[in-house]
Design a protein around this motif. Sequence first.
Motif, PDB file in Angstrom:
ATOM      1  N   MET A 210     -16.280  12.534  -7.401  1.00 55.54           N
ATOM      2  CA  MET A 210     -17.509  12.950  -8.060  1.00 55.54           C
ATOM      3  C   MET A 210     -18.553  13.247  -6.992  1.00 55.54           C
TER       4      MET A 210
ATOM      5  N   HIS B 186     -17.892  22.441  -5.051  1.00 55.05           N
ATOM      6  CA  HIS B 186     -16.733  21.591  -5.286  1.00 55.05           C
ATOM      7  C   HIS B 186     -15.490  22.147  -4.585  1.00 55.05           C
TER       8      HIS B 186
ATOM      9  N   LEU C 235     -10.695   7.101  -8.179  1.00 54.67           N
ATOM     10  CA  LEU C 235     -11.977   7.712  -8.522  1.00 54.67           C
ATOM     11  C   LEU C 235     -12.973   7.390  -7.417  1.00 54.67           C
TER      12      LEU C 235
ATOM     13  N   ASP D 298     -10.152  18.111 -10.410  1.00 57.59           N
ATOM     14  CA  ASP D 298     -11.571  18.076 -10.789  1.00 57.59           C
ATOM     15  C   ASP D 298     -11.801  18.513 -12.227  1.00 57.59           C
TER      16      ASP D 298
ATOM     17  N   HIS E 281     -10.000  12.015  -7.827  1.00 58.52           N
ATOM     18  CA  HIS E 281     -11.087  12.793  -8.403  1.00 58.52           C
ATOM     19  C   HIS E 281     -12.354  12.308  -7.712  1.00 58.52           C
TER      20      HIS E 281
ATOM     21  N   HIS F 261     -18.463   8.537 -14.998  1.00 59.08           N
ATOM     22  CA  HIS F 261     -17.295   7.753 -14.606  1.00 59.08           C
ATOM     23  C   HIS F 261     -16.201   7.835 -15.665  1.00 59.08           C
TER      24      HIS F 261
ATOM     25  N   HIS G  88     -15.705  10.304 -17.704  1.00 54.85           N
ATOM     26  CA  HIS G  88     -15.149  11.652 -17.590  1.00 54.85           C
ATOM     27  C   HIS G  88     -14.164  11.723 -16.428  1.00 54.85           C
ATOM     28  N   GLY G  89     -14.536  11.136 -15.292  1.00 50.88           N
ATOM     29  CA  GLY G  89     -13.641  11.118 -14.141  1.00 50.88           C
ATOM     30  C   GLY G  89     -12.350  10.377 -14.423  1.00 50.88           C
ATOM     31  N   ARG G  90     -12.456   9.247 -15.106  1.00 52.95           N
ATOM     32  CA  ARG G  90     -11.263   8.481 -15.467  1.00 52.95           C
ATOM     33  C   ARG G  90     -10.363   9.277 -16.410  1.00 52.95           C
TER      34      ARG G  90
ATOM     35  N   ASP H 296     -22.287  15.521  -9.882  1.00 55.99           N
ATOM     36  CA  ASP H 296     -21.995  14.524 -10.908  1.00 55.99           C
ATOM     37  C   ASP H 296     -22.981  13.368 -10.908  1.00 55.99           C
TER      38      ASP H 296
ATOM     39  N   GLN I 234     -16.836   8.647  -5.318  1.00 56.14           N
ATOM     40  CA  GLN I 234     -18.079   9.403  -5.392  1.00 56.14           C
ATOM     41  C   GLN I 234     -18.562   9.681  -3.980  1.00 56.14           C
TER      42      GLN I 234
END
Length: 285
Positions: free
Chosen positions: A40, A139, A105, A11, A38, A79, A81-83, A44, A107
Motif C-alpha cells: 500500500m 504504482h 501486506l 495491486d 501487496h 487494510h 482491501h489489501g487483505r 492508499d 505499506q
Amino acid sequence: MTTNTLIALVDGSAYSESVCHHAAWIAGKNNWTVKVYHVMGRRDSVEKQDLSGAIKLGARTALLEQLSELDATRAKLAHEHGRAILEDAKAIIRGDGDITVETRLRQGDLVETITDKEESGDMIVIGKRGEAAGLAMEHLGSNLERIVRASHKPVFIANRAFKEIKSVIVAFDGGPSSLKAVDYIARSPLFAGLKVTLVFAGKDTPAIQKSLTDATATLKAGGFDAATVTESGEPEKVLAQITSTGDHELLVMGAYGHSRVRSFIIGSTTTEMLRSCKVPVLIMR
C-alpha cells in the motif's frame, strides 16, 4: 543463494490475475513457494490536514474527533482491501496447482520494499501496468523500470492475459547478460520441455556466429535443440515483429550493457516497448 521462493506483486489491477497465473506456472515448474506482496503506497494512506487554526471553540474539538475517526475508518478499509486482494491472489494461485502460498501486506514505497525483500526470493513477478495506469501513472506501472533497475534477481513481467508458455525467444547479442540468460535457461526446470529460439538483430559477423554456436551448444547440453535466427535491423523492431506473430509466448533478455539489444528496453522506450510487446518478458541481470 537459492531460496526456492517466488515473489509476486499484486495491486488489484487488471494485470494481477495474470501475475497470479504466471506465478503459479513458474512456481509449479520449479517446485517453489510463492510469496504474494501487496504494498500500500502513498495513494492508499490518508493525508491528514491540520485544520485546527480554522476551527473555533467547541466546534474545533468535535470536528477534530470526527476527522480522527474518519482517518481510522479509511485506514481500516485500506487494510481490509489489501487483505482481500491477497486472499484473491492466493486462491487463484492455489487453484492452478498444489502450490504453497504466503501473503504479505506492507505499506510504503514499492521499490524500497522489493529491494529490502528480494533476497528472500529467486525471481520477481510483476504486471506490466498497475492499478493506476492510465490515470496517475503511479504504482506498479510507473515503478516497473525502477524495479528492474534496482533488483538483482530475474524479473518476470506479465502481460494482460495468461497463455500457456510453450515457446521462448531469447534476445541474444553475445554479451554477458544474454550469455547468462542462456545458461539460466539451460539449467532451470522452468524451461524444461519448451522450444527455445535465439534471435540476433543487427549486423551479422563471424564473432556473432561463434557466440550463437557456443550458446546453442550450452543449450544442447541442457537438453534443448535450440534454433537460431539472425536478422538485420533495429533490435526493438525485430523483436516486436517476432513477438507479434503468436508463435512464441515468452521473451527472455538481458538487462543493461552497451549493445542496443540490452539497453533499449531499460532506456527511455521501456514503457512503450512493454505496452506493445504481446508476450511476457523475463529480464535477466
